[in-house]
Write an enzyme that holds these catalytic residues in place. Structure first.
Site, short mmCIF file in Angstrom:
data_model
loop_
_atom_site.label_atom_id
_atom_site.label_comp_id
_atom_site.label_asym_id
_atom_site.label_seq_id
_atom_site.Cartn_x
_atom_site.Cartn_y
_atom_site.Cartn_z
N ALA A 1 9.50 33.09 -4.30
CA ALA A 1 8.80 32.72 -3.08
C ALA A 1 8.20 33.99 -2.47
O ALA A 1 8.73 35.08 -2.67
CB ALA A 1 9.77 32.08 -2.11
N GLU B 1 17.94 36.03 -4.97
CA GLU B 1 17.82 35.79 -3.52
C GLU B 1 18.93 36.45 -2.72
O GLU B 1 18.72 36.87 -1.57
CB GLU B 1 17.84 34.27 -3.24
CG GLU B 1 16.59 33.52 -3.67
CD GLU B 1 16.66 32.98 -5.09
OE1 GLU B 1 17.47 33.50 -5.90
OE2 GLU B 1 15.90 32.04 -5.39
N GLY C 1 12.33 31.54 -6.70
CA GLY C 1 11.56 30.30 -6.77
C GLY C 1 10.77 30.17 -8.06
O GLY C 1 10.46 29.06 -8.50
N GLU D 1 13.17 28.78 -10.48
CA GLU D 1 13.40 27.39 -10.08
C GLU D 1 12.22 26.49 -10.47
O GLU D 1 12.40 25.36 -10.91
CB GLU D 1 13.64 27.33 -8.56
CG GLU D 1 14.96 27.99 -8.19
CD GLU D 1 15.14 28.21 -6.69
OE1 GLU D 1 14.21 28.75 -6.07
OE2 GLU D 1 16.19 27.84 -6.16
N1 CO8 Z 1 6.95 38.04 -2.62
C1 CO8 Z 1 5.90 38.75 -2.13
N2 CO8 Z 1 5.35 39.78 -2.81
C2 CO8 Z 1 5.91 40.10 -4.00
C3 CO8 Z 1 6.99 39.40 -4.55
C4 CO8 Z 1 7.52 38.32 -3.80
N3 CO8 Z 1 8.53 37.56 -4.25
N4 CO8 Z 1 7.32 39.97 -5.73
C5 CO8 Z 1 6.45 40.98 -5.93
N5 CO8 Z 1 5.60 41.07 -4.87
C6 CO8 Z 1 4.51 42.02 -4.69
C7 CO8 Z 1 5.04 43.39 -4.30
O1 CO8 Z 1 5.31 43.45 -2.92
C8 CO8 Z 1 3.89 44.27 -4.73
O2 CO8 Z 1 2.88 44.18 -3.76
P1 CO8 Z 1 2.26 45.56 -3.11
O3 CO8 Z 1 1.61 46.23 -4.29
O4 CO8 Z 1 1.32 45.04 -2.09
O5 CO8 Z 1 3.40 46.33 -2.59
C9 CO8 Z 1 3.36 43.59 -5.98
O6 CO8 Z 1 3.84 42.23 -5.92
C10 CO8 Z 1 3.89 44.22 -7.26
O7 CO8 Z 1 5.30 44.24 -7.18
P2 CO8 Z 1 6.17 45.57 -7.46
O8 CO8 Z 1 5.39 46.79 -7.12
O9 CO8 Z 1 7.49 45.39 -6.82
O10 CO8 Z 1 6.28 45.48 -9.06
P3 CO8 Z 1 7.44 46.06 -9.99
O11 CO8 Z 1 6.97 45.88 -11.39
O12 CO8 Z 1 7.84 47.42 -9.52
O13 CO8 Z 1 8.72 45.10 -9.71
C11 CO8 Z 1 9.81 42.95 -9.46
C12 CO8 Z 1 8.66 43.76 -10.11
C13 CO8 Z 1 11.16 43.41 -10.02
C14 CO8 Z 1 9.59 41.49 -9.81
C15 CO8 Z 1 9.80 43.17 -7.91
O14 CO8 Z 1 8.47 42.94 -7.43
C16 CO8 Z 1 10.71 42.26 -7.17
O15 CO8 Z 1 11.91 42.49 -7.13
N6 CO8 Z 1 10.17 41.18 -6.54
C17 CO8 Z 1 10.92 40.28 -5.72
C18 CO8 Z 1 11.76 39.33 -6.59
C19 CO8 Z 1 12.58 38.43 -5.70
O16 CO8 Z 1 13.43 38.86 -4.95
N7 CO8 Z 1 12.34 37.12 -5.82
C20 CO8 Z 1 13.03 36.14 -5.05
C21 CO8 Z 1 12.25 35.81 -3.82
S1 CO8 Z 1 13.14 34.75 -2.70
C22 CO8 Z 1 12.93 33.23 -3.35
O17 CO8 Z 1 12.28 33.01 -4.33
C23 CO8 Z 1 13.60 32.16 -2.55
C24 CO8 Z 1 13.40 30.86 -3.22
C25 CO8 Z 1 13.79 29.84 -2.27
C26 CO8 Z 1 13.07 28.61 -2.58
C27 CO8 Z 1 11.63 28.88 -2.73
C28 CO8 Z 1 10.88 27.83 -2.13
C29 CO8 Z 1 9.71 28.35 -1.39
#
Ligand code: CO8
Length: 256
Positions: A65, A131, A108, A111
Site C-alpha cells: 500500500a 507491515e 498489500g 496480498e
Molecule cells: N509506498 C509508497 N512509496 C513506496 C513504497 C510504498 N509501499 N515502496 C517504495 N516506495 C517508493 C520509495 O519511497 C521510493 O520513492 P522516492 O524515490 O520518491 O523516495 C521509490 O518507491 C523507490 O523505493 P526505494 O528507494 O526504497 O527502493 P529500494 O530498491 O531501495 O527498496 C523496497 C525497495 C525494499 C521495496 C523498499 O522500497 C520498501 O521497503 N518499501 C516499502 C515496503 C513495505 O513496507 N510495504 C508494506 C506497505 S504497508 C501495506 O502494504 C499495508 C497493507 C494493508 C492493506 C493494504 C490495503 C490498502
C-alpha cells in the site's frame, strides 16, 4: 476509460493488466486500485476474454500500500471509508486470474497476488508482509491467506518479523505454483493463460469456484458442492463437444 497507473492489453482471449507506477515501485494508492477494478470489470464483461493476468514490472509486482498516502489516515476515516474493502474486488473476479510476480510483492502487493487464483513467480520474486515494521499489520488478507498458503509457522514468522521470502522458498512453501526465469515470466504467463482461455468458459469458471469453495467450507460440504456442479456440466454443449472430440480423436472446439 483512460488509465494512468496501469497498462491494459489484450492478447487473443487473454486480458493482461500491468501495474504501472514505476516511480513508487507500484505502491498501491486509491487511483491504482480504482483503475485496476475498472479494468477487471471490463475484462469480466468482455465475452472474448477467458483469462486475466495481473503483473507488475521487473523490479516490483507491488511494494505494498502507498505509505505516503496512508501515513496521515485516521481511525474514523479508515472505518467510515471502509479502507481496503474495494481491494477485495480482485478476489471476487469470476474469470480465472493469474498473478505473474517479478521483484517485490510486499504488504498489500503480496496480498493482491494472493487474491489471484495462482501465482507464477519470476526467480527474482520476493514476497513479504513487512507491515509490522511500519507499526501496523497486514490488512488486505495477509494474516488469513498467507496462513492458508504456507501454514501457521511460516506465516506467523513472516508477519511478526517482516522477513522476505525468495522465489525458491515460496515455491517450496506452496505460495507459488512455479518459478520461471524472469526474462520469460510474462510470455510463460500468456501461454498458460491462453491454455485456460481455450477451455470451456463456464467449466473454467465453475472449476475456479469449486476449488475456492474448499477454503470456505467443510470437506463433506465441499465435495457435495463439487458433485452438484459436476452434474450440472452435463447440461453444457461443451461437455458433449469435449467428450466427442476425445472419442473422435480431434481437438475440442469449446463454444462457452
Ligand atoms: N509506498 C509508497 N512509496 C513506496 C513504497 C510504498 N509501499 N515502496 C517504495 N516506495 C517508493 C520509495 O519511497 C521510493 O520513492 P522516492 O524515490 O520518491 O523516495 C521509490 O518507491 C523507490 O523505493 P526505494 O528507494 O526504497 O527502493 P529500494 O530498491 O531501495 O527498496 C523496497 C525497495 C525494499 C521495496 C523498499 O522500497 C520498501 O521497503 N518499501 C516499502 C515496503 C513495505 O513496507 N510495504 C508494506 C506497505 S504497508 C501495506 O502494504 C499495508 C497493507 C494493508 C492493506 C493494504 C490495503 C490498502
Amino acid at each position: 476509460m483512460a488509465y494512468e497507473t496501469i497498462l491494459v492489453e489484450t492478447h487473443g482471449k487473454v486480458g493482461l493488466i500491468r501495474l504501472n507506477r514505476p516511480q513508487a515501485l507500484n505502491a498501491l494508492n486509491r487511483q491504482i486500485i480504482t483503475e485496476l477494478n475498472a479494468a477487471l470489470d471490463a475484462f469480466e464483461a468482455d465475452t472474448g476474454i477467458g483469462c486475466i493476468i495481473l503483473t507488475g514490472s521487473e523490479k516490483a509486482f507491488a511494494a505494498g500500500a502507498d505509505i505516503k498516502e496512508m501515513q496521515d489516515f485516521t481511525y474514523p476515516q479508515t472505518y467510515l471509508d471502509d479502507f481496503i474493502a474495494s481491494w477485495e474486488r480482485l478476489s471476487r473476479t469470476r474469470k480465472p486470474v493469474i498473478a505473474a510476480v517479478a521483484g517485490f510483492a510486499l504488504g498489500g502487493g503480496c496480498e493482491l497476488a494472493m487474491m489471484c487464483d495462482f501465482i507464477l513467480a519470476a526467480d527474482t520474486a520476493k514476497f513479504g508482509q513487512p507491515e509490522i515494521k511500519l507499526g501496523v499489520m497486514p490488512g488486505a488478507g495477509g494474516t488469513q491467506r498467507l496462513t492458508r498458503f504456507v501454514g501457521k509457522s511460516k506465516a506467523m514468522e513472516m508477519c511478526l518479523t517482516g522477513r522476505f521470502m525468495d522465489a525458491a522458498e515460496a515455491e517450496r512453501a506452496g505460495l507459488v505454483s512455479r518459478v520461471i526465469p524472469a526474462a520469460d515470466l510474462v510470455d510463460e504467463a500468456l501461454k498458460v493463460a491462453a491454455v485456460i482461455a481455450d477451455m470451456s468458459r463456464p467449466v473454467a469458471m465453475m472449476t475456479k469456484e469449486s476449488v475456492n469453495r474448499s477454503y470456505e467450507t467443510t470437506l463433506t460440504e465441499g465435495i457435495r458442492f463439487e458433485r452438484r456442479v459436476f452434474h450440472s456440466m452435463f447440461a453444457l454443449a461443451d461437455q458433449k463437444e469435449g467428450m466427442s472430440a476425445f472419442v473422435e480423436k480431434r481437438k475440442p472446439n469449446f463454444g462457452g
